[in-house]
Design a protein around this motif. Sequence first.
Motif, PDB file in Angstrom:
ATOM      1  N   ARG A 206       3.176   4.918  -4.205  1.00  0.00           N
ATOM      2  CA  ARG A 206       4.079   4.472  -4.811  1.00  0.00           C
ATOM      3  C   ARG A 206       4.473   5.367  -6.064  1.00  0.00           C
ATOM      4  NH1 ARG A 206       3.519  -1.426  -7.576  1.00  0.00           N
ATOM      5  NH2 ARG A 206       4.777  -1.091  -9.298  1.00  0.00           N
ATOM      6  N   GLN A 207       3.589   6.279  -6.583  1.00  0.00           N
ATOM      7  CA  GLN A 207       4.117   7.137  -7.301  1.00  0.00           C
ATOM      8  C   GLN A 207       5.245   8.078  -6.790  1.00  0.00           C
ATOM      9  OE1 GLN A 207       2.995   8.236 -10.341  1.00  0.00           O
ATOM     10  NE2 GLN A 207       1.653   6.660 -10.612  1.00  0.00           N
ATOM     11  N   ARG A 208       5.018   8.443  -5.579  1.00  0.00           N
ATOM     12  CA  ARG A 208       6.053   9.263  -4.875  1.00  0.00           C
ATOM     13  C   ARG A 208       7.255   8.367  -4.509  1.00  0.00           C
ATOM     14  NH1 ARG A 208       2.578  13.420  -0.842  1.00  0.00           N
ATOM     15  NH2 ARG A 208       0.820  13.685  -2.023  1.00  0.00           N
ATOM     16  N   GLY A 209       7.060   7.236  -4.809  1.00  0.00           N
ATOM     17  CA  GLY A 209       8.323   6.107  -4.292  1.00  0.00           C
ATOM     18  C   GLY A 209       8.687   6.135  -2.827  1.00  0.00           C
ATOM     19  N   LEU A 210       7.665   6.134  -2.074  1.00  0.00           N
ATOM     20  CA  LEU A 210       7.558   6.316  -0.472  1.00  0.00           C
ATOM     21  C   LEU A 210       7.956   4.816  -0.120  1.00  0.00           C
ATOM     22  CD1 LEU A 210       5.079   9.010   0.538  1.00  0.00           C
ATOM     23  CD2 LEU A 210       7.368   9.285   0.077  1.00  0.00           C
ATOM     24  N   LYS A 211       8.657   4.586   0.905  1.00  0.00           N
ATOM     25  CA  LYS A 211       8.814   3.311   1.489  1.00  0.00           C
ATOM     26  C   LYS A 211       7.506   3.302   2.504  1.00  0.00           C
ATOM     27  CE  LYS A 211      11.581   0.080   4.416  1.00  0.00           C
ATOM     28  NZ  LYS A 211      12.809  -0.075   5.313  1.00  0.00           N
ATOM     29  N   VAL A 212       6.521   3.123   2.206  1.00  0.00           N
ATOM     30  CA  VAL A 212       5.235   3.261   3.169  1.00  0.00           C
ATOM     31  C   VAL A 212       4.538   1.701   2.979  1.00  0.00           C
ATOM     32  CG1 VAL A 212       3.256   4.203   3.848  1.00  0.00           C
ATOM     33  CG2 VAL A 212       5.267   5.631   3.400  1.00  0.00           C
ATOM     34  N   ALA A 213       4.247   0.986   3.686  1.00  0.00           N
ATOM     35  CA  ALA A 213       3.432  -0.154   3.550  1.00  0.00           C
ATOM     36  C   ALA A 213       1.896   0.187   3.630  1.00  0.00           C
ATOM     37  CB  ALA A 213       3.819  -1.616   4.297  1.00  0.00           C
ATOM     38  N   VAL A 214       0.937  -0.204   2.886  1.00  0.00           N
ATOM     39  CA  VAL A 214      -0.215   0.261   3.132  1.00  0.00           C
ATOM     40  C   VAL A 214      -1.371  -1.238   3.266  1.00  0.00           C
ATOM     41  CG1 VAL A 214      -2.450   1.188   2.288  1.00  0.00           C
ATOM     42  CG2 VAL A 214      -0.256   2.128   1.834  1.00  0.00           C
ATOM     43  N   ALA A 215      -1.645  -1.333   4.253  1.00  0.00           N
ATOM     44  CA  ALA A 215      -2.493  -2.756   4.593  1.00  0.00           C
ATOM     45  C   ALA A 215      -4.035  -2.424   4.895  1.00  0.00           C
ATOM     46  CB  ALA A 215      -1.830  -3.411   5.688  1.00  0.00           C
ATOM     47  N   GLY A 216      -4.977  -3.109   4.314  1.00  0.00           N
ATOM     48  CA  GLY A 216      -6.406  -3.115   4.605  1.00  0.00           C
ATOM     49  C   GLY A 216      -6.915  -4.169   5.273  1.00  0.00           C
ATOM     50  N   ILE A 217      -7.789  -3.732   6.317  1.00  0.00           N
ATOM     51  CA  ILE A 217      -8.329  -4.837   7.074  1.00  0.00           C
ATOM     52  C   ILE A 217      -9.790  -4.541   6.638  1.00  0.00           C
ATOM     53  CG2 ILE A 217      -8.931  -6.103   9.213  1.00  0.00           C
ATOM     54  CD1 ILE A 217      -5.832  -3.972   9.154  1.00  0.00           C
ATOM     55  N   PRO A 218     -10.658  -5.574   5.834  1.00  0.00           N
ATOM     56  CA  PRO A 218     -11.761  -5.312   5.547  1.00  0.00           C
ATOM     57  C   PRO A 218     -12.917  -5.404   6.638  1.00  0.00           C
ATOM     58  CG  PRO A 218     -11.213  -7.595   4.783  1.00  0.00           C
ATOM     59  CD  PRO A 218      -9.855  -6.981   5.270  1.00  0.00           C
ATOM     60  N   ALA A 403       2.893  -6.255   6.616  1.00  0.00           N
ATOM     61  CA  ALA A 403       3.551  -4.945   6.352  1.00  0.00           C
ATOM     62  C   ALA A 403       5.181  -5.220   6.532  1.00  0.00           C
ATOM     63  CB  ALA A 403       2.814  -3.752   7.222  1.00  0.00           C
ATOM     64  N   MET A 404       5.297  -5.781   7.662  1.00  0.00           N
ATOM     65  CA  MET A 404       6.780  -5.929   8.259  1.00  0.00           C
ATOM     66  C   MET A 404       7.517  -6.727   6.915  1.00  0.00           C
ATOM     67  SD  MET A 404       7.224  -4.583  10.946  1.00  0.00           S
ATOM     68  CE  MET A 404       8.748  -5.214  11.244  1.00  0.00           C
ATOM     69  N   ALA A 405       6.877  -7.588   6.467  1.00  0.00           N
ATOM     70  CA  ALA A 405       7.753  -8.439   5.300  1.00  0.00           C
ATOM     71  C   ALA A 405       7.587  -7.542   4.057  1.00  0.00           C
ATOM     72  CB  ALA A 405       6.724  -9.508   5.060  1.00  0.00           C
ATOM     73  N   GLY A 406       7.304  -6.214   4.014  1.00  0.00           N
ATOM     74  CA  GLY A 406       7.312  -5.349   3.000  1.00  0.00           C
ATOM     75  C   GLY A 406       6.375  -5.388   1.858  1.00  0.00           C
ATOM     76  N   PHE A 407       5.182  -6.233   2.281  1.00  0.00           N
ATOM     77  CA  PHE A 407       4.371  -6.264   1.144  1.00  0.00           C
ATOM     78  C   PHE A 407       3.348  -4.952   1.449  1.00  0.00           C
ATOM     79  CE2 PHE A 407       4.733 -10.725   1.555  1.00  0.00           C
ATOM     80  CZ  PHE A 407       5.129 -11.170   0.544  1.00  0.00           C
ATOM     81  N   THR A 408       2.354  -4.453   0.551  1.00  0.00           N
ATOM     82  CA  THR A 408       1.956  -3.151   0.602  1.00  0.00           C
ATOM     83  C   THR A 408       0.670  -3.457  -0.468  1.00  0.00           C
ATOM     84  OG1 THR A 408       1.936  -0.792   0.363  1.00  0.00           O
ATOM     85  CG2 THR A 408       3.493  -2.186  -1.302  1.00  0.00           C
ATOM     86  N   GLY A 409      -0.012  -2.581  -0.486  1.00  0.00           N
ATOM     87  CA  GLY A 409      -1.336  -2.374  -1.348  1.00  0.00           C
ATOM     88  C   GLY A 409      -2.091  -3.865  -1.147  1.00  0.00           C
ATOM     89  N   PHE A 410      -2.143  -4.252  -0.047  1.00  0.00           N
ATOM     90  CA  PHE A 410      -3.107  -5.464  -0.108  1.00  0.00           C
ATOM     91  C   PHE A 410      -4.117  -5.393   1.160  1.00  0.00           C
ATOM     92  CE2 PHE A 410       0.349  -5.719   3.083  1.00  0.00           C
ATOM     93  CZ  PHE A 410      -0.230  -6.409   4.602  1.00  0.00           C
ATOM     94  N   THR A 411      -5.127  -6.391   1.135  1.00  0.00           N
ATOM     95  CA  THR A 411      -6.187  -6.635   1.835  1.00  0.00           C
ATOM     96  C   THR A 411      -5.898  -7.860   2.602  1.00  0.00           C
ATOM     97  OG1 THR A 411      -7.814  -5.117   0.652  1.00  0.00           O
ATOM     98  CG2 THR A 411      -8.720  -6.821   2.289  1.00  0.00           C
ATOM     99  N   VAL A 412      -5.979  -8.073   4.039  1.00  0.00           N
ATOM    100  CA  VAL A 412      -5.952  -9.556   4.594  1.00  0.00           C
ATOM    101  C   VAL A 412      -7.338  -9.885   4.589  1.00  0.00           C
ATOM    102  CG1 VAL A 412      -3.881  -9.082   6.047  1.00  0.00           C
ATOM    103  CG2 VAL A 412      -6.299  -8.438   6.839  1.00  0.00           C
TER     104      VAL A 412
END
Length: 510
Positions: A206-218, A403-412
């Motif tokens: 996010r700091q770098r402003g990248l279009k990269v979605a990060v998804a966690g699976i616990p 991730a496809m919907a653009g959400f990021t920084g989440f855990t499912v």
Amino acid sequence: MGLSSGDGTRMKVVTGDAGYVLEDVPHLSDYIADLPTYPNPLRSNPAYAVVKQYFVHVDDTVPQKVVVHKDGPRGIHFRRAGPRQQVYFETDEVHACIVTCGGLCPGLNTVIREIVCGLNYMYGVTKILGIDGGYRGFYSKNTITLNPKVVNDIHKRGGTILGTSRGGHDTMKIVDSIQDRGINQVYIIGGDGTQKGASVIYEEIRQRGLKVAVAGIPKTIDNDIPVIDKSFGFDTAVEEAQRAINAAHVEAESVENGIGVVKLMGRYSGFIAMYATLASRDVDCCLIPESPFFLEGKGGLYEFIEKRLKENGHMVIVIAEGAGQDLVAESLQSNQQDASGNRLLQDVGLWISHKIRDHFARQQKMGITLKYIDPTYMIRAVPSNASDNVNCTLLAQSAVHGAMAGFTGFTVGLVNTRHTYIPFNRVTERQNKVVITDRMWARLLSSTNQPSFLVLKDGVEEAKEEEEPSFLRSKNGVEEAKEEEEPSFSRSKNGVEEAKEKKGLDVREA
Ligand SMILES: Nc1ncnc2c1ncn2[C@@H]1O[C@H](COP(=O)(O)OP(=O)(O)OP(=O)(O)O)[C@@H](O)[C@H]1O
Ligand SMILES: O=P(O)(O)OC[C@H]1O[C@](O)(CO)[C@@H](O)[C@@H]1O
Ligand SMILES: [Mg+2]
């Protein structure tokens, strides 16, 4: 509705009438302006053409608390997982990667498989990389090309085809690697430590402003991730533990005064031991980290063993690896840690087996035969069972849709049986533990009829203070109850339940 965001943790909180609170997850559009959207390819997928309401409504949220009172607030909600009408990535644009970190857990391969198949079958994605050997693999190893053919039957195997590791989380090097490789969706499978690592990766991206979605699976067989109903692999581990308990029972009942001791995983949380005990019915005593116990004297373990042996001629003890660590530390001191900084525990199963043997040998009243079974790694190295396979599939698909919907920084995660997107901080801020004042632990005590290891003080039961494991205490010296669960009985003035009230437990509520 009010929106507040942004202390260090960038919480996105939406409030509404009647105490409604949505703890939302970040979105790429929060920090990148004018992102184009595209119709979800699932809209033209024949498999979904017949499904009504397949797409999740933008306002759908899931409450964390389902037991509510008339005038109580509606409480915290999480965004419902699932496909959205519009997506933020074009099919050809997606370059995904998957990494597995921390200890093994049944179902890792199923999650990997279903992320790959979900991306490919649902969204037509072809560029998917596996990161070899956990976080450090981002910057120290070659990647593995993944496609549906490569992952076709991996769900039948235990472990992770990608390999895993502890330690080696170098945020800058990891994000550099993501940026250099042009990766724009990162799927991170792992436990509490891994989700903390995912959170800092997300912050740096996010700091770098990248279009990269990060998804966690616990992932954790210990089931120690808060908020979610249950982590994948847990059911399989509990099922596998039955074999060890069965063996201990067969051994114990075949000899006079036979004792079977089984050690199960669970560093800080006794869920595996508790559920394995409840499932088995052959267990006479279950010892977990959250419930301090003592050996000698009235109400102690030795007294109970003697009683059970006199009644039944045999008994089975299940002990979680993190139980009684303070007692063990009295004789064996160690401050060793693993590469991730997790404290390495002493073998409490071996220790307690020696203690019990010694006690009965010294006492010379009763000859015992004790067998110690340590199935530790056997319960997590197996492939996932049927229900965990389904669980893994839905988690993986939810992560892909998010991730496809653009959400990021989440855990499912499953919250009250619904799939949700949960902000990282919610799952990393504390560990889920068995709350011994909750009704589930009371159910276990009712099932085994074991002592509570609380000592009577002025007619009220209290834990022996000096034996409460200090490493279990949270910041304020108080264990947090799993918020969605109601305490089973009202507390007495000094915060301790009265024995009488326990017996009056209302068991009609599931
Ligand atoms: N606070 C943290 N910040 C960044 N990275 C972390 C943090 N804690 C752990 N990690 C990294 O996450 C990875 C996994 O952590 P850890 O070994 O604790 O396993 P875990 O994910 O908690 O799973 P398990 O349930 O098996 O313990 C490691 O590579 C570790 O370096
Ligand atoms: O020996 P390892 O692989 O470091 O992992 C042991 C730990 O991992 C866990 O299985 C959690 O994943 C704990 O129950 C256990 O203490
Ligand atoms: Mg952990």
